[in-house]
Motif scaffolding. Sequence first.
Motif, PDB file in Angstrom:
ATOM      1  N   ALA A   1     120.232  31.788  11.607  1.00 35.85           N
ATOM      2  CA  ALA A   1     120.697  31.861  12.999  1.00 35.85           C
ATOM      3  C   ALA A   1     119.669  32.516  13.905  1.00 35.85           C
ATOM      4  O   ALA A   1     119.961  32.806  15.074  1.00 35.85           O
ATOM      5  N   ALA A   2     118.454  32.765  13.356  1.00 33.64           N
ATOM      6  CA  ALA A   2     117.335  33.347  14.127  1.00 33.64           C
ATOM      7  C   ALA A   2     117.680  34.715  14.702  1.00 33.64           C
ATOM      8  O   ALA A   2     117.307  35.054  15.814  1.00 33.64           O
ATOM      9  N   GLU A   3     118.368  35.539  13.906  1.00 32.97           N
ATOM     10  CA  GLU A   3     118.722  36.878  14.368  1.00 32.97           C
ATOM     11  C   GLU A   3     117.638  37.904  14.048  1.00 32.97           C
ATOM     12  O   GLU A   3     117.730  39.050  14.475  1.00 32.97           O
ATOM     13  N   PHE A   4     116.598  37.511  13.295  1.00 34.84           N
ATOM     14  CA  PHE A   4     115.513  38.423  12.943  1.00 34.84           C
ATOM     15  C   PHE A   4     114.192  37.911  13.505  1.00 34.84           C
ATOM     16  O   PHE A   4     113.989  36.699  13.667  1.00 34.84           O
ATOM     17  N   THR A   5     113.294  38.838  13.774  1.00 38.04           N
ATOM     18  CA  THR A   5     111.931  38.448  14.156  1.00 38.04           C
ATOM     19  C   THR A   5     111.179  38.032  12.911  1.00 38.04           C
ATOM     20  O   THR A   5     111.488  38.479  11.797  1.00 38.04           O
ATOM     21  N   GLU A   6     110.181  37.204  13.094  1.00 36.65           N
ATOM     22  CA  GLU A   6     109.472  36.648  11.946  1.00 36.65           C
ATOM     23  C   GLU A   6     108.739  37.707  11.141  1.00 36.65           C
ATOM     24  O   GLU A   6     108.610  37.595   9.925  1.00 36.65           O
ATOM     25  N   ARG A   7     108.257  38.762  11.807  1.00 42.37           N
ATOM     26  CA  ARG A   7     107.466  39.782  11.123  1.00 42.37           C
ATOM     27  C   ARG A   7     108.324  40.929  10.573  1.00 42.37           C
ATOM     28  O   ARG A   7     107.811  41.776   9.841  1.00 42.37           O
ATOM     29  N   SER A   8     109.576  40.983  10.925  1.00 39.90           N
ATOM     30  CA  SER A   8     110.430  42.073  10.440  1.00 39.90           C
ATOM     31  C   SER A   8     110.678  41.916   8.944  1.00 39.90           C
ATOM     32  O   SER A   8     110.528  40.830   8.368  1.00 39.90           O
ATOM     33  N   ARG A   9     111.048  43.037   8.317  1.00 45.69           N
ATOM     34  CA  ARG A   9     111.329  43.004   6.877  1.00 45.69           C
ATOM     35  C   ARG A   9     112.460  42.027   6.577  1.00 45.69           C
ATOM     36  O   ARG A   9     112.368  41.217   5.644  1.00 45.69           O
ATOM     37  N   GLU A  10     113.546  42.076   7.359  1.00 41.16           N
ATOM     38  CA  GLU A  10     114.675  41.181   7.133  1.00 41.16           C
ATOM     39  C   GLU A  10     114.275  39.731   7.351  1.00 41.16           C
ATOM     40  O   GLU A  10     114.725  38.830   6.621  1.00 41.16           O
ATOM     41  N   GLY A  11     113.400  39.492   8.361  1.00 42.48           N
ATOM     42  CA  GLY A  11     112.950  38.134   8.627  1.00 42.48           C
ATOM     43  C   GLY A  11     112.121  37.577   7.481  1.00 42.48           C
ATOM     44  O   GLY A  11     112.261  36.407   7.099  1.00 42.48           O
ATOM     45  N   ARG A  12     111.264  38.422   6.916  1.00 45.56           N
ATOM     46  CA  ARG A  12     110.427  37.968   5.796  1.00 45.56           C
ATOM     47  C   ARG A  12     111.287  37.699   4.547  1.00 45.56           C
ATOM     48  O   ARG A  12     111.082  36.712   3.843  1.00 45.56           O
ATOM     49  N   ILE A  13     112.255  38.589   4.293  1.00 46.39           N
ATOM     50  CA  ILE A  13     113.143  38.358   3.146  1.00 46.39           C
ATOM     51  C   ILE A  13     114.002  37.118   3.388  1.00 46.39           C
ATOM     52  O   ILE A  13     114.250  36.322   2.461  1.00 46.39           O
ATOM     53  N   GLY A  14     114.439  36.915   4.636  1.00 43.74           N
ATOM     54  CA  GLY A  14     115.222  35.734   4.957  1.00 43.74           C
ATOM     55  C   GLY A  14     114.462  34.457   4.646  1.00 43.74           C
ATOM     56  O   GLY A  14     115.037  33.482   4.133  1.00 43.74           O
ATOM     57  N   ALA A  15     113.154  34.427   4.963  1.00 44.08           N
ATOM     58  CA  ALA A  15     112.333  33.253   4.663  1.00 44.08           C
ATOM     59  C   ALA A  15     112.233  33.019   3.159  1.00 44.08           C
ATOM     60  O   ALA A  15     112.267  31.879   2.676  1.00 44.08           O
ATOM     61  N   ILE A  16     112.116  34.115   2.408  1.00 45.50           N
ATOM     62  CA  ILE A  16     112.059  33.997   0.945  1.00 45.50           C
ATOM     63  C   ILE A  16     113.386  33.459   0.404  1.00 45.50           C
ATOM     64  O   ILE A  16     113.414  32.601  -0.487  1.00 45.50           O
ATOM     65  N   LEU A  17     114.501  33.952   0.959  1.00 45.07           N
ATOM     66  CA  LEU A  17     115.803  33.480   0.521  1.00 45.07           C
ATOM     67  C   LEU A  17     116.002  32.001   0.835  1.00 45.07           C
ATOM     68  O   LEU A  17     116.622  31.262   0.052  1.00 45.07           O
ATOM     69  N   ASP A  18     115.481  31.550   1.961  1.00 42.85           N
ATOM     70  CA  ASP A  18     115.572  30.136   2.302  1.00 42.85           C
ATOM     71  C   ASP A  18     114.802  29.288   1.295  1.00 42.85           C
ATOM     72  O   ASP A  18     115.281  28.232   0.854  1.00 42.85           O
ATOM     73  N   HIS A  19     113.619  29.762   0.929  1.00 44.67           N
ATOM     74  CA  HIS A  19     112.819  29.074  -0.094  1.00 44.67           C
ATOM     75  C   HIS A  19     113.555  29.087  -1.431  1.00 44.67           C
ATOM     76  O   HIS A  19     113.582  28.070  -2.159  1.00 44.67           O
ATOM     77  N   LEU A  20     114.178  30.206  -1.750  1.00 42.50           N
ATOM     78  CA  LEU A  20     114.920  30.336  -2.997  1.00 42.50           C
ATOM     79  C   LEU A  20     116.109  29.376  -3.036  1.00 42.50           C
ATOM     80  O   LEU A  20     116.351  28.713  -4.048  1.00 42.50           O
ATOM     81  N   ALA A  21     116.860  29.281  -1.946  1.00 43.11           N
ATOM     82  CA  ALA A  21     118.024  28.390  -1.907  1.00 43.11           C
ATOM     83  C   ALA A  21     117.622  26.934  -2.086  1.00 43.11           C
ATOM     84  O   ALA A  21     118.360  26.143  -2.682  1.00 43.11           O
ATOM     85  N   LYS A  22     116.452  26.549  -1.577  1.00 43.54           N
ATOM     86  CA  LYS A  22     116.006  25.155  -1.632  1.00 43.54           C
ATOM     87  C   LYS A  22     115.361  24.787  -2.961  1.00 43.54           C
ATOM     88  O   LYS A  22     115.402  23.620  -3.365  1.00 43.54           O
TER      89      LYS A  22
END
Length: 581
Positions: free
Chosen positions: A196-217
């Motif tokens: 939902a784009a609630e995190f900035t790309e460089r934030s810790r949560e944003g970086r983990i969110g990107a990893i989780l997206d890769h993990l889900a796929k």
Amino acid sequence: MSGRGRGSGHRAVMPPAEFQATPRLAPDGLEVTVINKGGHARVFDFGELKVPVPMQHSLARTFAAQSRTWTGHASANSYWNSVLAFDRFLDAQGHPAQDLDELTSATLRLWRNNHKETAGGRNSMTQMRTLLKRDRRLAVGLAAEELARRVPSRGPSKQSYEGPERERMVLAAERQFRAALLRIRENTFLLEQWQAAEFTERSREGRIGAILDHLAKTGDVPRTVHASGQSSVTNTALLGGAGALVTWGRLFLTRQELTALAVMLTDRFAWNLSMFDRVPVPVRTPSAGEARTITYQVQVEKRRAGGGRWFSMENITDSGADSPGRLVTKALEATAHGRALAARLAPGIDLLMVARSQQPSMAVNDLDRPPRVGPLAFGVSYDDGKRWGRSHGLGGSPFQRSRRTTVTQEGRPLQHSRGTHESVYVLPDKNVQKAARSVIAAGAEEALQRARDTTFKGRLTNAADPGHQETATTDCADEETSPWPAPAGGCGADFLLCLACPNSRVHTGHHPRLAHLHQQLTALHSAWPEEMWRGRWDNHLQRLEDLRDKVSSLVWDAALARVTGADRTIVDLLLKGQLAP
């Protein structure tokens, strides 16, 4: 036509002219091919046996004929192991028969005696008995008589859990699964926030969110491939390590966590272990008038029920935290990412019990179980159960004992027949037997009390005592000590209860009236509804019959000739309830 046939949109057609089913018995007569329900073949080579070639051919034929009843390789493997054991036994005799028709009753009796003391031996006896009886040459004669003998049975090796044991097992499963569910729930929420784009790309949560997206796929976190060809987790510092629970375990259950879920489901619903390999995702159905209630339709597989009866539907409702369906809701939540990934990698897969394998590249030898899809594994194996049990100090797999516990506590058949429920689950179970002792004792006490309540408790005398008070049915020796005292003193009992009072006295002068009362009550029995009769008259009639036995039936019947008009009037008033004490 079945519902499946109507909904498929395909017409039934004949197979192509060149179509040939895979033969069970090879042309050489020594190799038997068994194809399981999933279409996987396994070949059993009877040429490897040590028995003479004619017997190899005969055993292969009986094995192939019996295989028509099997739907999986598990049964084939079990029978094959029995054949190997029989082969070793005959080889050890030194001079084995050339073919099955040369087997003697003495040989079969020795085989029986060598194997009847162990569970594995009795299983081999049962299976070889089944195979050998398929050979027509063993249908008559002394060997046939030996085969006809019943295999001795023993009590089940697995007993139900006692209370503390069950609580320990369930608590271990609940703790492990709850920790996994909270972990997946927390990371799912973080992934949804990232999407939902609630995190900035460089934030810790944003970086983990990107990893989780890769993990889900993909089913795995990003990895770095080294020059040696080996790989390692790319973001160990960010993720908090390289272990399963902080990497791919953020969205997927491990095999042990899936096993913990299966333990909880077995404890709740008594499902067979094999069902977890094939149970489809439960279908959610609307609950009329209940917005907060969810009802699931679960397809239950009963593989031993026979053709056409393998499946049934169970409705399981989630109506709150302690309802049975809440566990199904949690199972759906914990396996959501695994099921979504499986659907992308292999469209059409719709299995509930999915976990991420620790070693995705490891080959699966059990072809009766669903094949892996990418890094995903389905169902729970017997080895999974043993590892889970040992890791929690339970000694072994909990599934058989847990299922037995639930079935015996429910007190009704679950996935099996009434006969199986009684003979396999209830009667041989030691905990059921132990619990039944108090029930049997209570029943015996109740029966004894009932017997005491329906017997004549007074005394028989030869003549009337002038000091006793005459009642409508007996004489009373002491109305002041009545078991049924009146509020104002004296006795407050109905005159018919005099027969149940230890103060009552019956002499020969009472016999005609009591015999007539017995006769009238017996006639009255057929005119009253049974329930009303038992509540009003049954105890009194039984006391009279007990008194007749004490007096003797000859004296009793002879007394009927001396019944007077006064006796008939008093009995009539007693039956109408018009005589007050």
